[in-house]
Design a protein around this motif. Sequence first.
Motif, PDB file in Angstrom:
ATOM      1  N   GLY A  53     -29.539  37.546  42.489  1.00 19.15           N
ATOM      2  CA  GLY A  53     -30.809  37.244  41.824  1.00 19.15           C
ATOM      3  C   GLY A  53     -30.782  35.924  41.090  1.00 19.15           C
ATOM      4  O   GLY A  53     -31.758  35.154  41.115  1.00 19.15           O
ATOM      5  N   THR A  54     -29.671  35.628  40.442  1.00 19.70           N
ATOM      6  CA  THR A  54     -29.530  34.359  39.729  1.00 19.70           C
ATOM      7  C   THR A  54     -29.546  33.187  40.708  1.00 19.70           C
ATOM      8  O   THR A  54     -30.179  32.145  40.453  1.00 19.70           O
ATOM      9  N   LEU A  55     -28.846  33.350  41.826  1.00 23.17           N
ATOM     10  CA  LEU A  55     -28.848  32.300  42.855  1.00 23.17           C
ATOM     11  C   LEU A  55     -30.259  32.041  43.383  1.00 23.17           C
ATOM     12  O   LEU A  55     -30.647  30.902  43.631  1.00 23.17           O
ATOM     13  N   TYR A  56     -31.014  33.136  43.563  1.00 20.10           N
ATOM     14  CA  TYR A  56     -32.384  33.005  44.062  1.00 20.10           C
ATOM     15  C   TYR A  56     -33.234  32.159  43.109  1.00 20.10           C
ATOM     16  O   TYR A  56     -34.001  31.286  43.540  1.00 20.10           O
ATOM     17  N   LYS A  57     -33.070  32.414  41.821  1.00 17.68           N
ATOM     18  CA  LYS A  57     -33.853  31.673  40.826  1.00 17.68           C
ATOM     19  C   LYS A  57     -33.407  30.224  40.706  1.00 17.68           C
ATOM     20  O   LYS A  57     -34.221  29.308  40.527  1.00 17.68           O
ATOM     21  N   GLN A  58     -32.090  29.989  40.803  1.00 20.52           N
ATOM     22  CA  GLN A  58     -31.550  28.655  40.552  1.00 20.52           C
ATOM     23  C   GLN A  58     -31.512  27.767  41.791  1.00 20.52           C
ATOM     24  O   GLN A  58     -31.738  26.554  41.696  1.00 20.52           O
ATOM     25  N   LYS A  59     -31.214  28.363  42.967  1.00 22.08           N
ATOM     26  CA  LYS A  59     -31.017  27.538  44.163  1.00 22.08           C
ATOM     27  C   LYS A  59     -31.934  27.901  45.328  1.00 22.08           C
ATOM     28  O   LYS A  59     -31.895  27.250  46.369  1.00 22.08           O
ATOM     29  N   GLY A  60     -32.700  28.990  45.172  1.00 20.83           N
ATOM     30  CA  GLY A  60     -33.665  29.323  46.201  1.00 20.83           C
ATOM     31  C   GLY A  60     -33.244  30.453  47.118  1.00 20.83           C
ATOM     32  O   GLY A  60     -32.125  30.974  47.053  1.00 20.83           O
ATOM     33  N   GLN A  61     -34.169  30.820  48.009  1.00 17.94           N
ATOM     34  CA  GLN A  61     -34.006  31.994  48.865  1.00 17.94           C
ATOM     35  C   GLN A  61     -32.840  31.860  49.839  1.00 17.94           C
ATOM     36  O   GLN A  61     -32.090  32.804  50.057  1.00 17.94           O
ATOM     37  N   ASP A  62     -32.677  30.679  50.458  1.00 20.38           N
ATOM     38  CA  ASP A  62     -31.631  30.517  51.468  1.00 20.38           C
ATOM     39  C   ASP A  62     -30.240  30.717  50.872  1.00 20.38           C
ATOM     40  O   ASP A  62     -29.386  31.385  51.475  1.00 20.38           O
TER      41      ASP A  62
END
Length: 348
Positions: A53-62
């Motif tokens: 979830g943190t990656l999604y917010k910080q770096k996006g869906q891919d």
Amino acid sequence: MFQDISLTDLFNAQKKGCHTTVDVRSPKEYEETTIPGSINIPVFTNEERAEVGTLYKQKGQDAAKERGLEIFSQKLPAFIEAFKQIDTPITVFCWRGGMRSKTAATVLDLMGIQVNRLKGGIRSYRKWVVHVLEQQECKPELLVLNGYTGSGKTAILKKLAQNHYPVIDLEGMANHRGSIFGHIGLEPSNQKNFDSELVQALLRHQAQPYVFMEGESKRIGKVVIPDFLYKKKETSKQIFIRLPMEERVKLILNDYQPWTDPQKFIDAFRRIKKRIHTPIAKQIEEDLLSGNYAHATELLLEYYYDPRYEHSTDLYPDNKKIIINAKNLDVAYEKIIQTIEKPVVMKR
């Protein structure tokens, strides 16, 4: 290829016989709320879900997808093995019927394990629960078990259920005994889980002429009884159980067993201590500290719980009251059965 099914399809499958619903969300999400009867085989742990979830917010869906697949690939053998242990038809679901349930269903399908996926996920189930409660409908007559604290109301409800009488156990759904000490030794339910179980019970008993229920307050632990059900309970027939004081003390001690965690009972008592006449409150605290639980319980009943109960009983008209005087729980149960003109036993 796995098949997407609707909530109606799932309910129909469950009615036909054995069917396993599997919540593939994280353990934390599962504990917060799930479809009743579901088991949890998570795609991600709580920590893994937080990381993705943190990656999604910080770096996006891919970036989130890539890391999610990396994590999931490492646990595939154990994940697949868990599903192999299930010997019934299976439906998997996540929050919205999205990536987690799709990934799980795809992988299982590739391994020859046939599953369905619930369209809309648990969110669709939650919307259905809210919709049912909004109908504000409880068709059966309510027979409400009432009486002083310690009168064995919960024990009688359980015995009624064991003998296949229709019962809605609100305390059981709330996982709370309904008193200031009611949470001790239990993990109180949240509103979502309570609502789900209540809806299932209302639908299960909707064709019955009556349902037994306990005379609860509007709030039980962390949950609140819906207005329509609480109002119907308050205007329904009240069966008042009256047992001797010594029997009530015995039932309370058997149920709560304060000696297993004495400090929690002392802490709970101190929350109501100011509401009791000072000399009595002091004696109760001394009894709790010394382990004289029977005397502490008797004083709590006499000087705290009973006066509160006596005030509330005056609110019910005489034509709504049935008084059950009994020397013990078994006699009370038999007398309650005798008050039913035409006992209707639930089908097995």
